[in-house]
Structures are given as C-alpha cells and as structure tokens.
Design a protein around this motif. Structure first.
Motif, PDB file in Angstrom:
ATOM      1  N   SER A   1      -1.916  -6.069  -6.312  1.00 34.03           N
ATOM      2  CA  SER A   1      -2.517  -5.746  -7.614  1.00 34.03           C
ATOM      3  C   SER A   1      -1.343  -5.158  -8.666  1.00 34.03           C
ATOM      4  CB  SER A   1      -4.104  -5.183  -7.545  1.00 34.03           C
ATOM      5  OG  SER A   1      -3.159  -3.243  -7.415  1.00 34.03           O
ATOM      6  N   ARG A   2      -0.414  -4.158  -7.832  1.00 36.66           N
ATOM      7  CA  ARG A   2       0.118  -3.966  -9.449  1.00 36.66           C
ATOM      8  C   ARG A   2       1.951  -4.239  -9.520  1.00 36.66           C
ATOM      9  NH1 ARG A   2      -1.028   1.142 -10.205  1.00 36.66           N
ATOM     10  NH2 ARG A   2      -2.196   1.280  -8.380  1.00 36.66           N
TER      11      ARG A   2
ATOM     12  N   ILE B   1       5.639  -3.947  -7.701  1.00 36.97           N
ATOM     13  CA  ILE B   1       6.582  -4.775  -6.669  1.00 36.97           C
ATOM     14  C   ILE B   1       5.943  -5.310  -5.874  1.00 36.97           C
ATOM     15  CG2 ILE B   1       7.671  -4.630  -5.090  1.00 36.97           C
ATOM     16  CD1 ILE B   1       8.985  -1.860  -6.422  1.00 36.97           C
TER      17      ILE B   1
ATOM     18  N   GLY C   1      -6.283  -1.856  -3.214  1.00 37.17           N
ATOM     19  CA  GLY C   1      -7.188  -0.897  -2.382  1.00 37.17           C
ATOM     20  C   GLY C   1      -8.808  -0.297  -3.634  1.00 37.17           C
ATOM     21  N   ARG C   2      -7.957  -0.264  -4.972  1.00 34.21           N
ATOM     22  CA  ARG C   2      -9.193   0.338  -5.842  1.00 34.21           C
ATOM     23  C   ARG C   2      -9.529  -1.042  -7.150  1.00 34.21           C
ATOM     24  NH1 ARG C   2      -8.943   7.099  -5.703  1.00 34.21           N
ATOM     25  NH2 ARG C   2      -9.167   7.421  -3.386  1.00 34.21           N
ATOM     26  N   ASN C   3      -8.389  -0.984  -7.201  1.00 34.78           N
ATOM     27  CA  ASN C   3      -9.179  -1.976  -8.678  1.00 34.78           C
ATOM     28  C   ASN C   3      -8.653  -3.130  -8.830  1.00 34.78           C
ATOM     29  OD1 ASN C   3      -7.639  -2.361 -11.874  1.00 34.78           O
ATOM     30  ND2 ASN C   3      -5.827  -0.849 -11.763  1.00 34.78           N
TER      31      ASN C   3
ATOM     32  N   LEU D   1      -6.709   2.015   2.053  1.00 34.13           N
ATOM     33  CA  LEU D   1      -5.636   2.224   3.318  1.00 34.13           C
ATOM     34  C   LEU D   1      -5.211   3.638   3.352  1.00 34.13           C
ATOM     35  CD1 LEU D   1      -2.850  -0.533   2.886  1.00 34.13           C
ATOM     36  CD2 LEU D   1      -4.196  -0.842   4.041  1.00 34.13           C
TER      37      LEU D   1
ATOM     38  N   ASN E   1       3.585  -3.144   1.629  1.00 35.22           N
ATOM     39  CA  ASN E   1       4.333  -2.452   0.359  1.00 35.22           C
ATOM     40  C   ASN E   1       3.585  -1.379  -0.114  1.00 35.22           C
ATOM     41  OD1 ASN E   1       5.652  -3.160  -2.731  1.00 35.22           O
ATOM     42  ND2 ASN E   1       3.010  -3.549  -2.579  1.00 35.22           N
TER      43      ASN E   1
ATOM     44  N   TYR F   1       7.719  11.815   1.114  1.00 36.37           N
ATOM     45  CA  TYR F   1       7.654  10.672   0.945  1.00 36.37           C
ATOM     46  C   TYR F   1       9.250   9.957   1.523  1.00 36.37           C
ATOM     47  CZ  TYR F   1       8.788   6.147  -1.879  1.00 36.37           C
ATOM     48  OH  TYR F   1       8.598   5.184  -2.471  1.00 36.37           O
TER      49      TYR F   1
ATOM     50  N   LYS G   1       9.447   7.050   4.569  1.00 38.52           N
ATOM     51  CA  LYS G   1      10.465   5.064   4.124  1.00 38.52           C
ATOM     52  C   LYS G   1      11.457   5.765   5.698  1.00 38.52           C
ATOM     53  CE  LYS G   1       8.076   3.472   0.976  1.00 38.52           C
ATOM     54  NZ  LYS G   1       7.199   2.615   1.179  1.00 38.52           N
TER      55      LYS G   1
ATOM     56  N   ILE H   1      12.446   1.953 -10.128  1.00 39.16           N
ATOM     57  CA  ILE H   1      11.774   0.733 -10.527  1.00 39.16           C
ATOM     58  C   ILE H   1      10.173   1.066 -11.654  1.00 39.16           C
ATOM     59  CG2 ILE H   1       9.887  -1.780 -10.099  1.00 39.16           C
ATOM     60  CD1 ILE H   1      12.948  -1.546  -8.542  1.00 39.16           C
TER      61      ILE H   1
ATOM     62  N   THR I   1       7.385   0.842 -12.850  1.00 38.24           N
ATOM     63  CA  THR I   1       6.389   0.474 -12.124  1.00 38.24           C
ATOM     64  C   THR I   1       4.775   1.961 -12.514  1.00 38.24           C
ATOM     65  OG1 THR I   1       6.587   1.058 -10.153  1.00 38.24           O
ATOM     66  CG2 THR I   1       7.104  -0.535 -10.116  1.00 38.24           C
TER      67      THR I   1
ATOM     68  N   ASN J   1       5.726   4.989 -11.402  1.00 39.39           N
ATOM     69  CA  ASN J   1       7.106   6.204 -11.844  1.00 39.39           C
ATOM     70  C   ASN J   1       6.642   6.006 -13.663  1.00 39.39           C
ATOM     71  OD1 ASN J   1       8.660   6.233  -9.995  1.00 39.39           O
ATOM     72  ND2 ASN J   1       9.184   4.708 -10.266  1.00 39.39           N
TER      73      ASN J   1
HETATM   74  P1  NAP Z   1       2.167   0.340  -7.934  1.00 35.46           P
HETATM   75  O1  NAP Z   1       3.000   0.388  -8.903  1.00 35.46           O
HETATM   76  O2  NAP Z   1       1.632   2.142  -8.090  1.00 35.46           O
HETATM   77  O3  NAP Z   1       1.595   0.128  -6.955  1.00 35.46           O
HETATM   78  C1  NAP Z   1       0.390   0.295  -5.858  1.00 35.46           C
HETATM   79  C2  NAP Z   1       0.392  -0.591  -5.619  1.00 35.46           C
HETATM   80  O4  NAP Z   1      -0.502  -0.348  -3.385  1.00 35.46           O
HETATM   81  C3  NAP Z   1      -1.685  -1.200  -5.725  1.00 35.46           C
HETATM   82  O5  NAP Z   1      -1.127  -2.233  -5.446  1.00 35.46           O
HETATM   83  C4  NAP Z   1      -2.398  -0.374  -5.018  1.00 35.46           C
HETATM   84  O6  NAP Z   1      -3.786  -0.761  -5.015  1.00 35.46           O
HETATM   85  C5  NAP Z   1      -1.614  -0.641  -3.856  1.00 35.46           C
HETATM   86  N1  NAP Z   1      -2.333   1.003  -3.147  1.00 35.46           N
HETATM   87  C6  NAP Z   1      -1.652   2.223  -3.115  1.00 35.46           C
HETATM   88  N2  NAP Z   1      -2.382   2.956  -2.607  1.00 35.46           N
HETATM   89  C7  NAP Z   1      -3.287   1.720  -1.970  1.00 35.46           C
HETATM   90  C8  NAP Z   1      -4.290   2.573  -1.062  1.00 35.46           C
HETATM   91  N3  NAP Z   1      -3.859   3.654  -0.405  1.00 35.46           N
HETATM   92  N4  NAP Z   1      -4.965   1.631   0.249  1.00 35.46           N
HETATM   93  C9  NAP Z   1      -4.844   0.270  -0.477  1.00 35.46           C
HETATM   94  N5  NAP Z   1      -3.843   0.565  -1.977  1.00 35.46           N
HETATM   95  C10 NAP Z   1      -3.184   1.274  -1.808  1.00 35.46           C
HETATM   96  O7  NAP Z   1       3.573   1.252  -7.024  1.00 35.46           O
HETATM   97  P2  NAP Z   1       5.450   0.118  -7.450  1.00 35.46           P
HETATM   98  O8  NAP Z   1       5.779   0.790  -7.200  1.00 35.46           O
HETATM   99  O9  NAP Z   1       5.030  -1.163  -7.441  1.00 35.46           O
HETATM  100  O10 NAP Z   1       5.699   0.498  -5.025  1.00 35.46           O
HETATM  101  C11 NAP Z   1       5.420  -0.447  -4.954  1.00 35.46           C
HETATM  102  C12 NAP Z   1       5.858   0.316  -3.605  1.00 35.46           C
HETATM  103  O11 NAP Z   1       7.353   0.296  -3.386  1.00 35.46           O
HETATM  104  C13 NAP Z   1       6.240   1.388  -1.754  1.00 35.46           C
HETATM  105  O12 NAP Z   1       5.834   1.010  -0.632  1.00 35.46           O
HETATM  106  C14 NAP Z   1       6.672   1.635  -2.682  1.00 35.46           C
HETATM  107  O13 NAP Z   1       6.458   3.325  -2.038  1.00 35.46           O
HETATM  108  C15 NAP Z   1       7.667   1.287  -2.863  1.00 35.46           C
HETATM  109  N6  NAP Z   1       9.260   1.816  -4.182  1.00 35.46           N
HETATM  110  C16 NAP Z   1       8.461   1.881  -5.273  1.00 35.46           C
HETATM  111  C17 NAP Z   1       9.333   2.643  -6.180  1.00 35.46           C
HETATM  112  C18 NAP Z   1       9.254   2.927  -7.318  1.00 35.46           C
HETATM  113  O14 NAP Z   1      10.332   3.080  -8.327  1.00 35.46           O
HETATM  114  N7  NAP Z   1       8.527   2.188  -7.625  1.00 35.46           N
HETATM  115  C19 NAP Z   1      10.798   3.086  -4.980  1.00 35.46           C
HETATM  116  C20 NAP Z   1      11.016   2.507  -3.911  1.00 35.46           C
HETATM  117  C21 NAP Z   1      10.084   1.678  -3.541  1.00 35.46           C
HETATM  118  P3  NAP Z   1      -4.386  -0.827  -6.763  1.00 35.46           P
HETATM  119  O15 NAP Z   1      -4.160  -1.332  -7.226  1.00 35.46           O
HETATM  120  O16 NAP Z   1      -5.999  -0.888  -5.793  1.00 35.46           O
HETATM  121  O17 NAP Z   1      -4.752   1.346  -6.880  1.00 35.46           O
END
Ligand code: NAP
Length: 255
Positions: A15-16, A18, A38-40, A65, A97, A160, A164, A193, A195, A198
């Motif tokens: 939903s958001r 990556i 999950g929620r949004n 989750l 993801n 965290y 990973k 990234i 998102t 951050n």
């Molecule tokens: P994000 O923008 O915070 O989005 C998180 C997504 O995961 C949302 O769709 C959220 O759903 C869902 N989610 C989170 N917790 C959940 C739960 N308990 N149950 C169900 N859905 C859940 O995250 P992102 O930055 O895109 O990161 C995505 C992945 O990339 C993650 O595994 C993260 O560790 C990894 N990553 C990110 C970065 C970075 O810099 N952003 C760097 C390295 C790795 P809702 O919208 O419903 O909340």
C-alpha cells in the motif's frame, strides 16, 4: 503483452513505499496484483486504482502481520479474491516486503520491541511462505525485501538489522529447498529510500537528506522505483538463473 501477463503476484505491504512501487511495476508488466496492507485501507485502494488506471488488474488483501492468525487471514482473503479476479487459483510471485523499523540501540531495545520486529519482519514471511507453498506454482518467484543494514553496521536499528540477516538466511536456504520446483528465491537489499518509514527524519530536513545522499556512491537518496525495478527483474524470466542471492540496491552505499 507485458513480461508478466498471465501471472499472479502478491506484494505484502503493497500500500505504500517500496511495496506500492513494486505492486504498480508488476501491474504494468501484466500481472494480476494482490496488494496486501495492514491498516491503511485508503492507501491500498489508491494503489489498486492506479494499477487499474494503467490498464492492469489488482485487488487488496488486508491482514495485520505480527498478530495471531495473521497469515491464515491473509491467505483466506487472497484465495477468496483471486478467483473473483482471474480464472486461475494460485500464485506465481510472492514479494515479502511488509516490514517495520523500530529505532533503538542495544541498551534501549525492550523485549517487547524485539519480539514485535521479529514477528512482523521474520515470523510473518516465514509462515506466509510455509502456508503459501501449495499455492505457489512451479517456476514461481519469492522475493524478500531485506536491507543494506545486513552489510552496514547501523547501531541505532540493531534488532531490525538482525531481522534482515534472518531474511537473507531464509532466502539462501529456501532457494535450495525449492529449486527442484523451479522456484527462485532472492533478497533485494535497499539502502535509504524516501518512504514514509524515513519521513520523520528525512523529509523537509535538508541536512539529513544531504547526509543520507552522501552515503550512496551515486550521491542521492533512493526512490521506491529504484528498488521496484529490481523486484521486477527478479520476478520476470530474465532472472531465471539467479537464486539464493542478495541483490544490493543501496546505490552503492558505504562502499
Ligand atoms: P513503509 O513506507 O513504511 O510501508 C510499509 C508497508 O508495510 C505498508 O504498506 C504497511 O501497510 C505495511 N506494513 C507494515 N507493518 C505491517 C503489519 N504489521 N502488517 C501488515 N502490513 C504492514 O515501508 P518501506 O520503507 O516501503 O519499506 C518496505 C520494506 O523495505 C520493509 O521491509 C523495509 O524494512 C525495507 N527497507 C526499507 C528501507 C527504506 O529506507 N525505506 C531500506 C531498507 C529496507 P499499512 O499502509 O497498512 O500500514
């Protein structure tokens, strides 16, 4: 015809960030995309609307989750909807993801916070795959979103980073276990990234953005599409001879 026409993909956390970029890219390649969240609900609906507007097909799947019965809820909802949206039950591409990044040095990390990040980032994908194996077709793809935090020591997100590390071991071992079915399993490891994850420290803070950009050899902060394009490569036939690998998508951070 896109490279994934006729395939079905599930993107957790689609939903958001990556996950959204990955879901949209897989949709553009022709896959029917299950956008998990999950929620949004509004954000997830926005993604399916964008995929449909671009000529693709998608539906949302809600399951929080890290809670009891999470994986069962997710698969029950997926099963119900996949038949409504396509003529094929089953799955070809699973993108694990969804994840959370609680901050904390070792001194500050509580057992509760530790358990939560492992429940969402490790336990959920493990059992999602376990219960998804009968749905995943031979020749399929599992793509796990890892992190550059397994290569770069980031002391303020120690638990965290450990989740990973577990995901990368999962990728390696699962690739061997599923190879006989022609299923490939790989990790993608993003750097910083832009998102929501951050947003609190990065967006609107020029100093933080500049420091984050300087970590990358390419001199900028990553965008969700930078990772989604790697996910799409791993999902399509071009990556058929790649399995058990961690693909670094950090823009050459801390080389
Ligand atoms: P994000 O923008 O915070 O989005 C998180 C997504 O995961 C949302 O769709 C959220 O759903 C869902 N989610 C989170 N917790 C959940 C739960 N308990 N149950 C169900 N859905 C859940 O995250 P992102 O930055 O895109 O990161 C995505 C992945 O990339 C993650 O595994 C993260 O560790 C990894 N990553 C990110 C970065 C970075 O810099 N952003 C760097 C390295 C790795 P809702 O919208 O419903 O909340």
């Amino acid at each position: 015809m896109g490279s994934l026409t006729g395939k079905t993909a599930l993107v957790t956390g689609g939903s958001r960030g990556i996950g959204r970029a990955s879901a949209e890219r897989l949709g553009r390649e022709g896959a029917l995309v299950a956008v998990h969240y999950g929620r949004n609900t509004a954000a997830a609906d926005d993604v399916t609307a964008a995929i449909r507007a671009a000529g693709g097909a998608a539906f949302t799947v809600r399951a929080e989750l890290g809670t009891s019965g999470d994986v069962e809820t997710l698969w029950a909802e997926f099963d119900r909807q996949v038949l409504e949206h396509g003529d094929n039950a089953g799955l070809d591409i699973l993108v694990n993801n969804a994840g959370i990044t609680p901050r904390g040095h070792i001194e500050e990390t509580t057992p509760e916070a530790f358990d939560e990040v492992f429940a969402v980032n490790v336990r959920a994908p493990f059992f999602l795959v376990q219960q998804g194996l009968k749905r995943l077709r031979d020749g399929g793809r599992i793509i796990n979103v890892s992190s550059g935090a397994t290569r770069i020591a980031l002391t303020d997100i120690i638990a965290y980073g450990m989740t990973k590390g577990a995901i990368d071991t999962f990728t390696l071992t699962l690739a061997k276990a599923l190879g006989h079915r022609g299923i490939t399993v790989n990790s993608v490891a993003p750097g910083i990234i832009d998102t929501d994850m951050n947003a609190s420290w990065l967006r609107g803070n020029d100093t933080a953005e500049q420091s984050a950009a300087e970590l990358s050899a390419l001199g900028r902060v990553g965008r969700p599409a930078d990772v989604a394009d790697v996910v799409a490569f791993l999902a399509c036939d071009d990556s058929r001879w790649v399995t058990g690998q961690v693909i670094d998508a950090t823009g050459g951070s801390q080389l």
